[in-house]
Structure formats: structure tokens, C-alpha cells
Enzyme design. Structure first.
Site, mmCIF file in Angstrom:
data_model
loop_
_atom_site.group_PDB
_atom_site.id
_atom_site.type_symbol
_atom_site.label_atom_id
_atom_site.label_comp_id
_atom_site.label_asym_id
_atom_site.label_seq_id
_atom_site.Cartn_x
_atom_site.Cartn_y
_atom_site.Cartn_z
ATOM 1 N N TYR A 73 0.820 -1.221 0.000
ATOM 2 C CA TYR A 73 0.000 0.000 0.000
ATOM 3 C C TYR A 73 0.855 1.272 0.000
ATOM 4 O O TYR A 73 0.436 2.286 -0.557
ATOM 5 C CB TYR A 73 -1.008 -0.021 1.164
ATOM 6 C CG TYR A 73 -2.091 -1.032 0.883
ATOM 7 C CD1 TYR A 73 -3.077 -0.767 -0.067
ATOM 8 C CD2 TYR A 73 -2.098 -2.287 1.490
ATOM 9 C CE1 TYR A 73 -4.047 -1.709 -0.388
ATOM 10 C CE2 TYR A 73 -3.063 -3.236 1.184
ATOM 11 C CZ TYR A 73 -4.028 -2.937 0.244
ATOM 12 O OH TYR A 73 -4.980 -3.876 -0.080
ATOM 13 N N SER A 128 -14.604 -4.487 -14.095
ATOM 14 C CA SER A 128 -14.838 -5.817 -14.659
ATOM 15 C C SER A 128 -16.101 -6.440 -14.057
ATOM 16 O O SER A 128 -16.526 -7.505 -14.486
ATOM 17 C CB SER A 128 -13.633 -6.730 -14.405
ATOM 18 O OG SER A 128 -13.424 -6.874 -13.016
ATOM 19 N N HIS A 135 -14.475 0.538 -1.093
ATOM 20 C CA HIS A 135 -13.343 -0.303 -0.698
ATOM 21 C C HIS A 135 -12.284 0.458 0.096
ATOM 22 O O HIS A 135 -11.139 0.022 0.177
ATOM 23 C CB HIS A 135 -12.724 -0.961 -1.936
ATOM 24 C CG HIS A 135 -13.652 -1.935 -2.607
ATOM 25 N ND1 HIS A 135 -13.470 -2.406 -3.883
ATOM 26 C CD2 HIS A 135 -14.791 -2.526 -2.153
ATOM 27 C CE1 HIS A 135 -14.460 -3.240 -4.189
ATOM 28 N NE2 HIS A 135 -15.276 -3.326 -3.161
ATOM 29 N N VAL A 172 -9.684 3.160 -4.484
ATOM 30 C CA VAL A 172 -9.195 3.710 -3.227
ATOM 31 C C VAL A 172 -8.418 5.006 -3.468
ATOM 32 O O VAL A 172 -7.938 5.621 -2.520
ATOM 33 C CB VAL A 172 -8.340 2.672 -2.454
ATOM 34 C CG1 VAL A 172 -9.204 1.470 -2.072
ATOM 35 C CG2 VAL A 172 -7.124 2.211 -3.256
ATOM 36 N N ARG A 218 1.486 1.901 -3.593
ATOM 37 C CA ARG A 218 0.259 2.435 -4.229
ATOM 38 C C ARG A 218 0.077 3.909 -3.867
ATOM 39 O O ARG A 218 -0.277 4.733 -4.671
ATOM 40 C CB ARG A 218 -0.996 1.665 -3.763
ATOM 41 C CG ARG A 218 -0.942 0.152 -3.812
ATOM 42 C CD ARG A 218 -1.407 -0.368 -5.154
ATOM 43 N NE ARG A 218 -0.387 -0.261 -6.170
ATOM 44 C CZ ARG A 218 0.723 -1.009 -6.229
ATOM 45 N NH1 ARG A 218 0.967 -1.930 -5.351
ATOM 46 N NH2 ARG A 218 1.599 -0.830 -7.192
ATOM 47 N N GLN A 259 -15.284 1.924 -6.447
ATOM 48 C CA GLN A 259 -14.539 0.812 -5.857
ATOM 49 C C GLN A 259 -13.074 1.219 -5.682
ATOM 50 O O GLN A 259 -12.291 0.487 -5.097
ATOM 51 C CB GLN A 259 -14.602 -0.414 -6.774
ATOM 52 C CG GLN A 259 -16.003 -0.972 -6.946
ATOM 53 C CD GLN A 259 -16.043 -2.036 -8.022
ATOM 54 O OE1 GLN A 259 -15.665 -3.179 -7.799
ATOM 55 N NE2 GLN A 259 -16.489 -1.675 -9.202
ATOM 56 N N GLY A 289 -15.532 1.465 -16.250
ATOM 57 C CA GLY A 289 -14.228 0.857 -15.994
ATOM 58 C C GLY A 289 -14.176 -0.122 -14.851
ATOM 59 O O GLY A 289 -13.277 -0.046 -14.012
HETATM 60 N N1 APR Z 1 -11.128 3.110 -19.506
HETATM 61 C C1 APR Z 1 -12.190 2.415 -19.003
HETATM 62 N N2 APR Z 1 -12.092 1.147 -18.568
HETATM 63 C C2 APR Z 1 -10.899 0.547 -18.657
HETATM 64 C C3 APR Z 1 -9.751 1.188 -19.176
HETATM 65 C C4 APR Z 1 -9.905 2.536 -19.610
HETATM 66 N N3 APR Z 1 -8.884 3.228 -20.116
HETATM 67 N N4 APR Z 1 -8.720 0.317 -19.131
HETATM 68 C C5 APR Z 1 -9.189 -0.823 -18.610
HETATM 69 N N5 APR Z 1 -10.513 -0.694 -18.333
HETATM 70 C C6 APR Z 1 -11.442 -1.666 -17.761
HETATM 71 C C7 APR Z 1 -11.114 -3.110 -18.058
HETATM 72 O O1 APR Z 1 -11.624 -3.481 -19.344
HETATM 73 C C8 APR Z 1 -11.821 -3.827 -16.912
HETATM 74 O O2 APR Z 1 -13.155 -4.159 -17.251
HETATM 75 O O3 APR Z 1 -11.398 -1.548 -16.365
HETATM 76 C C9 APR Z 1 -11.825 -2.775 -15.791
HETATM 77 C C10 APR Z 1 -10.879 -3.077 -14.663
HETATM 78 O O4 APR Z 1 -11.323 -4.212 -13.982
HETATM 79 P P1 APR Z 1 -10.605 -4.671 -12.633
HETATM 80 O O5 APR Z 1 -9.131 -4.609 -12.799
HETATM 81 O O6 APR Z 1 -11.204 -5.956 -12.223
HETATM 82 O O7 APR Z 1 -10.989 -3.482 -11.598
HETATM 83 P P2 APR Z 1 -12.299 -3.318 -10.715
HETATM 84 O O8 APR Z 1 -13.495 -3.838 -11.418
HETATM 85 O O9 APR Z 1 -12.319 -1.909 -10.252
HETATM 86 O O10 APR Z 1 -11.952 -4.262 -9.500
HETATM 87 C C11 APR Z 1 -12.814 -4.328 -8.399
HETATM 88 O O11 APR Z 1 -11.184 -5.636 -7.216
HETATM 89 O O12 APR Z 1 -9.210 -6.295 -6.203
HETATM 90 C C12 APR Z 1 -10.100 -5.370 -6.374
HETATM 91 O O13 APR Z 1 -10.541 -4.095 -4.525
HETATM 92 C C13 APR Z 1 -10.093 -4.020 -5.856
HETATM 93 O O14 APR Z 1 -11.779 -2.331 -6.098
HETATM 94 C C14 APR Z 1 -11.102 -3.373 -6.757
HETATM 95 C C15 APR Z 1 -12.037 -4.510 -7.121
#
Ligand code: APR
Length: 232
Positions: free
Chosen positions: A53, A171, A104, A88, A56, A86, A169
Site C-alpha cells: 500500500y 470488470s 473499498h 481507493v 500504491r 470501488q 471501468g
Molecule cells: N477506460 C475504461 N475502462 C478501462 C480502461 C480505460 N482506459 N482500461 C481498462 N478498463 C477496464 C477493463 O476493461 C476492466 O473491465 O477496467 C476494468 C478493470 O477491472 P478490474 O481490474 O477488475 O478493476 P475493478 O473492477 O475496479 O476491481 C474491483 O477488485 O481487487 C479489487 O478491490 C479491488 O476495487 C477493486 C475490485
């Protein structure tokens, strides 16, 4: 003026220079969740968790909000906007957004390990031996995997009132955040901006889902222009 709830994930901050978690080259390729982001990891190897962290936090202090964060701030001139993130990072706040709920936790805060209400702003590295006012070790103010999500109820309260939901943005894999969209009223319009959208069960069940397959910096300003001034 419409009630708009925006759900953001790591993708909105990607173009500011912060890595996402699950994309190729993302954070969870370099680290195992169970080594750095669980209460068990904190018990077993607190120094490793703190260093994760600390890195980060240092990186966050080096980047800036991008056009997607800034456009969401502009949307407030036209609509009642609440952001449920989500993330931080503090990039929504630095862009000027007024109503931000961090599901989060927050990287620039730490809290006491003996009293969760003792929360402090923190912009430097955190070490073993850094104590709260009552003499207990401080920990990152982060919701780790397996921990309660204290802001969840507040987030649900917002989503159940939404006329428009904008997901940006994420997943949509991590619950309970990924399930929030199911609380939106039946008639709400849902937009999902992501270059690689992943439609989860809750989203598949929704009518009126519009997928915008673009990056945040491209897609968010376009959508904001489209719905600014929109009368509902
Ligand atoms: N613009 C928009 N979306 C984007 C971009 C961009 N430039 N680049 C990547 N992405 C998308 C990817 O296609 C993906 O769907 O952002 C998403 C990122 O997904 P994750 O990495 O899974 O992030 P997130 O959904 O925020 O994760 C949720 O998991 O471990 C954790 O606690 C952490 O809050 C986080 C949680």
C-alpha cells in the site's frame, strides 16, 4: 435534474496512470490477493502488506485526475450526481466531485487496529510502529477481501433512487459492488462504459442497458455531453 448514480472501477483511473487489477499486466498479475489484501495477510506479514500500500500511495501522489473524472464533476452542473467508487484513489475528489462514496476504502487514510473509528489522513509511508492516539498499530483504511463493506448500505440507498446509472471501468467481478446495479429501479437507464465490457448476471437481467465500448477518457465526456441538460 435527474438522479444519477455513477459506479466507477479501476478503469476510470487507468488513463491517469494507475494500473487496473485484472487486465493483462494488472496488479493481480504481480501480486497474489491472499499475500497483500486479506486480514490473514496482515496477520502473517504486515510489513509486506504495508509496503504494497505504501507503493500504491506513492504512485497516487504522482498522478492526476483525467478527463473522465473531470467530466463527471461537470455533470453536477446539470444533475444530482453521486459517485460510488470501488477505487481507493482520491481522483474523483481531486476532480471536484462532491458526493463520493468509497466502497473499498481510501488509500490516503489509515486507521487504528483497535478502534475502526480512529481514522487519520495519511500521505506518507506507513510502517510497523506507527500508532494511533491510543497506542495501537495503524493499518491502511482499505476494505480487504473477506472484510465487511461498511459503506454498502449507503450505496444501496443511492442506487434505489437512481434514474440513470453509469458504470465506468469495472470488470464487475467483485461482489457486493458488482451486484449494486440490481437495486436500480426497473425504469432506470443503465450505461456501461468499458473498452472490454464484461456483463455479469445482474447486468444481463436489466432492460435498458447500453454498452459503450470505449475507454473512460473517450466515452465519459461523450456521454456527459449527451445527457447534460437532459430533462427527465
Ligand atoms: N477506460 C475504461 N475502462 C478501462 C480502461 C480505460 N482506459 N482500461 C481498462 N478498463 C477496464 C477493463 O476493461 C476492466 O473491465 O477496467 C476494468 C478493470 O477491472 P478490474 O481490474 O477488475 O478493476 P475493478 O473492477 O475496479 O476491481 C474491483 O477488485 O481487487 C479489487 O478491490 C479491488 O476495487 C477493486 C475490485
Amino acid at each position: 435534474m435527474a438522479k444519477i448514480v455513477v459506479l466507477t472501477g479501476a478503469g476510470i483511473s487507468a488513463e491517469s496512470g494507475i494500473k487496473t487489477f485484472r487486465d493483462a499486466g494488472g496488479l493481480w498479475e504481480g501480486y497474489k490477493i491472499e499475500d497483500v489484501a486479506t486480514p490473514e495477510a496482515w496477520e502473517r506479514q504486515p510489513g509486506v502488506v504495508l509496503e504494497f500500500y505504501n507503493e500504491r500511495r506513492r504512485q497516487l501522489l504522482d498522478v492526476n485526475p483525467n478527463l473522465a473524472h473531470l467530466s463527471l464533476k461537470q455533470l453536477e452542473d446539470y444533475h444530482d450526481v453521486t459517485i460510488i467508487t470501488q477505487n481507493v484513489d482520491d481522483l474523483h475528489e481531486r476532480a471536484g466531485s462532491k458526493h463520493v462514496i468509497h466502497l473499498h476504502g481510501e488509500l490516503l487514510k489509515v486507521r487504528s487496529t483497535s478502534d475502526e473509528h480512529l481514522v487519520y489522513e495519511w500521505k506518507k509511508d506507513l510502517f510497523i510502529g506507527d500508532m494511533c492516539a491510543t497506542g495501537s498499530q495503524l493499518r491502511p483504511h482499505i476494505v480487504w477481501f473477506g472484510e465487511m463493506v461498511p459503506m454498502l448500505e449507503k450505496a444501496i440507498d443511492e442506487v434505489i433512487q437512481a434514474e440513470i446509472v453509469i458504470i465506468i471501468g469495472s470488470s464487475m467481478q467483485v461482489y457486493p459492488a458488482a451486484g449494486l446495479v440490481s437495486y436500480a429501479p426497473r425504469g432506470a437507464v443503465v450505461f456501461y462504459i468499458d473498452p472490454k465490457p464484461q456483463i455479469n448476471h445482474e447486468m444481463r437481467m436489466r432492460h435498458g442497458l447500453e454498452i459503450i465500448e470505449k475507454s473512460a477518457v473517450e466515452g465519459v465526456p461523450q456521454l456527459v455531453r449527451r445527457i447534460s441538460g437532459l430533462q427527465l
